[in-house]
Motif scaffolding. Structure first.
Motif, short mmCIF file in Angstrom:
data_model
loop_
_atom_site.label_atom_id
_atom_site.label_comp_id
_atom_site.label_asym_id
_atom_site.label_seq_id
_atom_site.Cartn_x
_atom_site.Cartn_y
_atom_site.Cartn_z
N TRP A 74 0.87 -1.18 0.00
CA TRP A 74 0.00 0.00 0.00
C TRP A 74 0.90 1.22 0.00
O TRP A 74 1.75 1.37 0.88
N LYS A 75 0.78 2.00 -1.04
CA LYS A 75 1.56 3.22 -1.19
C LYS A 75 3.06 2.95 -1.02
O LYS A 75 3.73 3.56 -0.19
N ASN B 42 4.77 0.71 0.34
CA ASN B 42 5.28 -0.03 1.50
C ASN B 42 4.66 -1.42 1.52
O ASN B 42 3.54 -1.63 1.05
N TRP C 91 -5.67 -0.33 3.63
CA TRP C 91 -5.24 0.91 4.26
C TRP C 91 -5.87 1.11 5.63
O TRP C 91 -5.61 2.11 6.28
N SER C 92 -6.73 0.20 6.01
CA SER C 92 -7.37 0.30 7.32
C SER C 92 -7.48 -1.07 7.95
O SER C 92 -8.56 -1.60 8.15
N TYR D 155 3.32 -4.78 3.61
CA TYR D 155 2.71 -5.12 4.89
C TYR D 155 2.33 -6.60 4.89
O TYR D 155 2.33 -7.25 3.85
#
Lengths: 692, 343
Positions: free
Chosen positions: A270-271, A273, A319-320, A275
């Motif tokens: 995400w963006k 990076n 993202w959440s 995870y």
């Protein structure tokens, strides 16, 4: 884990004395109109074992039915037919001749995936792919997209031709298992090992009633089998199941027990990076049972049970991420069927009960919801042959739907549905079928729908058949649409869609067949949730147009035991709501979908390669640019080998999913797993007798 | 000849430098460079928030700035603020603080993104060396060191904090909901000594959201929901000097309400329109500020009023009007324009 392994070993030891299995012959028994004949008694005269066809005339035979055996296909009103089982008539269509007609020697063999009916496409798992993930398997069907909230734990639904999931009717073993709360079916509740084949019915679907606008997808259960399967793989995958099959006189019983666990925790970005997707674990326990009994020469009975329990993390959007939200859901269905045959037709009565619970907790926002869906249905089907040329098909059902919300509120409705079709065949080369359907819910909805279709069999060398079909189809609002708090709108009207289909089948060569399907769908009064003062509320405001074509190629090269499949759909979809996005492509409606699959089974080995492509999709209309789901190309492959040990067989399959390690999403914000590996071992209890 | 050539080169270089320097100084102020920033919230769970800029003359819109659909700003752009030439954008549902260097005259440069997984940040206020970010995910306030960009402390408020204002070593925090997500009706006064301490609690209208400080008067807008999910809009005024509170509920309205002060008058948006706020906190229904509908947000720098109009589907509109209520310009922006600030 240890406990589960012990159970499997125990079962293995206890029932090892029994049964047969693992190798499948499959096919379909049809009448002179190429319509499937249900409950045809398939008697192996050598072994004195038997099986019956399902409600569409399909059959699957395990390895107890061996090459060289003589099978007798028996159905009242038809001349029995004897067929010697051999490699040539695996995956075949058996045509039975009515007793009122002159007997002929016509028997023909075609690929099972090329169904006898023009409106049907089937895909069948081989014994090497019995444990393959449903999401991957279903992509072999044309025009179908999966919407998943990511990984095994993500709730998954099916859409056809860029429509919503609520417009696809999902059946399991012929029974409607739609969740009345949201009008969908979460296919992650169906264990991979439960599914043997998927039948996709593209048109002539009025009899399925509300919610079948874009088509009907029927998940057929596993066939009689005696095996234990264990599977280990990436992201903490473990699964195991055992299948048992019993015969006693005129009764057969099948049992499936299984367990699946996925830790999840795959990587995503995400963006810029990277995870790890946490709280995406999935645990599933399941049981299914079937009993088929020939009660008399004319009467049969069936019992079907399925229970699955899921415990899963709800990982949230990329993202959440949500580390603590959980969902526990279970599905239980039972069905009893009593069927009968007569000289002039056949009929059956189904009694179906479906219950599902959904317990969702998200401490982050202090939500703990519980929903229970209960559906009870009685359904009567009767086919009656008036003359050689005219057949009447009738269907009557009474259905009760209940939704209990948080153990406080409950909503209930009754639906009465009646469908009548006339199948008229004035000449050998033409078939005409008008249908009228009436569905009624007291104080809520009333809808008359109808369809008209004709099929021509030109008896040409290449063109086998061409069908034209029109239907007006509909969907009643779901309980969520009507009663969700806040916003539910009990004033909603029925969604409507006019569907035109033109379908043709070609036989290009001895090994190659092709289907072309053109379609046009015009939908009105579609339900869309709109913002109100302080909440969102559904309204009948959306309008859409969809049209396009599908092309399917089937290549079955028997000399090399190689099967290839290719399908492609081109879809034009247009939003017809006045405003900024008038005539724009619909959300989640990819313009192009394609899939290529090749399977090769040299001797005891198995090689499978599947390539799926889904074009970019709009996930949200936005400004200045829409939110777009990127196109994705996914390649999966598997390699298997069958080893005979003490006349039993062990099948080992190594599968690699998402070989290119593509990061992709089917719903915006919910990444699917990266590349994964899986080893599956299947032990069949009885000796193998013939090659695949 | 060689020396002459060298001389020419030196002279030419100096002239070039001088010329360029002059040119640069003349171009430092681009007429289109953003003076005001608009943050469009975007649609929930769609990651289509967007940042837009309007120039000083209010005749040019730029954007989306830096982020686009290929490189999204994030999900739910909640609020933004400028501190010492840096623009801080609070991204609620993608749990981050996006920071840009806004000190340059004609450009805005991305500086860094601070990720706060699970924090659900809402609003930001600044002390001398710290930023205070209200965070639903921790039922408290995150204290961020503006030098290191690290969270140095958290202040628990036992509820879901919304807007906050820093004044003279104290932080005033609107407590929107309690920790069980039920309506709350408190504004907290937190003393920011070595150990932050709640030193005062004011009971205001249910669901306090936005704060506006005017001298000793702290205005608080509030929205809460009744059993039928109607949104009830109200307002409170706290006198920080004598600690008195006046509350007033306007009634059922839309779920967005802001307060501004312009030309010495206070206005509140209510049910999609803007009304003059009387001293007794009632709305003067006969005194609408302009004639606008579907108002989702409202903000003023004291000179102009920015009104965000939304139907919840992009594109939406921002209207800029002056203190006389005359429209200066209208701009088409992304979904749900909800927050504004001046450079």
């Amino acid at each position: 884990m240890y406990y589960i392994t012990k159970i499997f070993l125990f079962i293995l030891l206890v029932i090892n004395f029994a049964f047969s299995l693992s190798n499948y012959n499959s096919g379909k028994v049809v009448d002179e109109n190429n319509d499937g004949i249900p409950v045809v008694y398939i008697h192996d005269l050598n072994k004195d074992i038997w099986n019956i066809t399902d409600s569409e005339g399909n059959y699957y035979l395990n390895s107890s039915f061996q090459n060289g055996d003589t099978l007798e296909f028996v159905h009242i009103g038809y001349h029995s037919k004897k067929v010697i089982l051999n490699d040539e008539n695996q995956r075949s269509i058996i045509s039975l001749t009515p007793k009122t007609l002159q007997l002929s020697e016509v028997t023909y063999t075609k690929n099972i995936d090329r169904a006898a009916n023009n409106n049907e496409v089937q895909i069948v798992k081989s014994e090497y792919s019995s444990n393959s993930e449903t999401k991957n398997f279903i992509r072999k069907l044309p025009g179908i997209t999966i919407k998943s909230y990511g990984g095994s734990a993500g709730i998954s639904s099916i859409s056809i031709d860029g429509g919503t999931s609520t417009h696809t009717k999902i059946l399991v073993n012929g029974f409607d298992l739609t969740n009345v709360q949201n009008g969908q079916m979460d296919i992650s509740q169906l264990p991979a090992s439960f599914i043997k084949s998927i039948h996709y019915i593209t048109y002539d679907i009025n009899k399925y009633g509300s919610g079948s606008i874009d088509g009907v997808v029927d998940f057929k259960p596993w066939t009689n089998s005696n095996s234990v399967t264990l599977s280990y793989g990436s992201f903490g995958h473990f699964s195991g199941n055992t299948k048992l099959n019993f015969y006693y006189k005129n009764t057969s019983a099948d049992i499936l027990i299984g367990y699946k666990k996925d830790e999840g925790n795959y990587s995503y970005s995400w963006k810029d990076n990277n995870y790890e997707r946490k709280n995406s674990d999935f645990e599933q326990k399941y049981f299914s049972g079937r009993v088929n009994a020939i009660l008399t020469k004319r009467v049969y009975g069936k019992i079907f049970l399925l229970r699955t329990e899921q415990n899963r993390g709800v990982a949230g959007q990329k993202w959440s991420p949500n580390l603590i939200a959980r969902r526990k859901d279970d599905l239980f269905t039972s069905a009893f069927t009593l069927g009968w045959n007569s000289k002039n037709g056949h009929g059956k009565f189904d009694l179906i009960y479906r219950n599902s619970d959904d317990d969702y907790s998200n401490p982050n926002i202090n939500v703990n919801s519980f929903f229970e869906n209960i559906t009870t249905e009685g359904k009567l089907d009767q086919n009656y042959n008036f003359t050689k040329k005219i057949k009447l098909l009738g269907n009557l059902s009474l259905r009760n739907e209940v939704l209990k919300m948080n153990k406080i509120n409950s909503h209930e409705r009754i639906l009465l549905k009646n469908t009548i079709s006339i199948l008229y065949k004035p000449m050998k080369i033409i078939k005409i079928k008008p249908t009228v359907n009436y569905e009624f819910s007291p104080d809520e909805f009333e809808k008359v729908s109808y369809s008209f279709g004709t099929t021509i069999f030109p008896k040409q060398k290449i063109l086998e058949s061409i069908s034209l079909h029109y239907a007006n189809l509909y969907r009643f609002p779901s309980f969520n649409d009507m009663y969700w708090e806040p916003g539910g709108n009990s004033e909603l009207r029925t969604e409507k869609t006019d569907v035109f289909n033109c379908s043709s089948k070609f036989k290009l060569s001895k090994f190659t067949e092709m289907d072309i399907n053109l379609f046009y769908k015009n939908s009105n009064d579609l339900i869309q949730w709109m913002p109100q003062q302080s909440y969102w509320q559904p309204e009948n405001i959306a309008k859409t147009i969809r049209y396009g074509y599908k092309i399917l190629f089937d290549w079955n090269y028997k000399p090399l035991n190689m099967i290839g499949k290719f399908h492609y759909e081109h879809l034009i979809s247009k939003n017809r709501v006045e405003g900024n996005y008038y005539n724009k492509s619909l959300r989640y409606a990819p313009k192009n979908i394609a899939s290529f699959n090749i399977q090769w089974q040299p001797e005891k080995a198995y090689v499978n390669l599947q390539i799926d492509y889904t074009d970019e999709q709009i996930s949200l209309y936005s400004y200045p640019n829409d939110v777009i789901l990127k196109p994705y190309l996914i390649i999966n492959s598997s390699f298997g080998y069958s080893l005979d040990i003490f006349k039993r067989s062990i099948i080992a399959v190594v599968s690699v999913e998402n070989i290119l390690n593509k990061e992709y999403e089917t719903i915006h914000g919910y990444p699917e797993p990266s590349r994964s590996y899986k080893l599956t071992l299947t032990y069949n209890f009885k000796k193998r007798s013939k090659k695949l | 000849m060689k020396k002459f050539s060298l001389f020419l080169i030196v002279v030419f270089s100096l002239m070039t430098l001088l010329f360029n320097g002059c040119t640069n100084s003349e171009e430092t102020k681009n007429d289109d460079s953003p003076e005001y920033f608009i943050l469009c919230e975007g649609n929930f769970q769609q990651s289509n928030a967007s940042l837009w800029g309007i120039n000083e003359d209010l005749d040019s819109l730029s954007g989306p700035i830096y982020w686009d659909s290929e490189n999204p700003l994030g999900d739910v752009g909640q609020s933004l603020a400028v501190k010492d030439g840096r623009l801080f954008i609070v991204m609620n549902n993608s749990h981050s603080l996006e920071i840009m260097d806004a000190s340059l005259d004609d450009s805005l440069v991305f500086e860094t993104s601070l990720e706060f997984a699970g924090l659900s940040p809402r609003y930001i206020a600044f002390g001398d060396n710290n930023a205070f970010v209200s965070a639903w995910g921790i039922n408290g306030i995150a204290v961020i060191d503006l030098q290191t960009y690290e969270i140095t402390d958290t202040i628990s408020v036992n509820g879901l904090p919304e807007d906050l204002i820093y004044k003279d070593g104290k932080l005033f925090v609107a407590l929107n909901m309690n920790s069980f997500w039920g309506a709350e009706n408190k504004v907290l006064e937190i003393s920011l000594n070595s150990t932050p301490t709640i030193t005062g609690t004011f009971e205001v209208v249910d669901g306090p959201e936005k704060l506006l400080l005017d001298g000793d008067d702290l205005f608080v807008t509030g929205i809460h929901y009744d059993a039928s999910w109607n949104s009830i809009v109200g307002i409170s005024k706290i006198n920080l000097a004598d600690k008195t509170v006046v509350n007033h509920e306007h009634g059922v309205g839309s779920s967005a309400s802001d307060i501004i002060k312009i030309d010495g008058n206070f206005y509140q948006s209510f049910n999609g329109k803007i009304f003059h706020l009387n001293t007794d906190l009632t709305l003067e229904s006969s005194n609408e500020f302009g004639d606008y509908s579907n108002i989702y947000s409202m903000w003023s720098d004291g000179e102009y009023v920015f009104i965000g109009q939304s139907d919840y589907i992009a594109p939406d509109t921002v209207v800029v009007i002056n203190s006389n209520g005359e429209m200066e310009n209208t701009f088409t922006v992304g979904a749900l324009p909800g927050a504004y600030c001046k450079k």
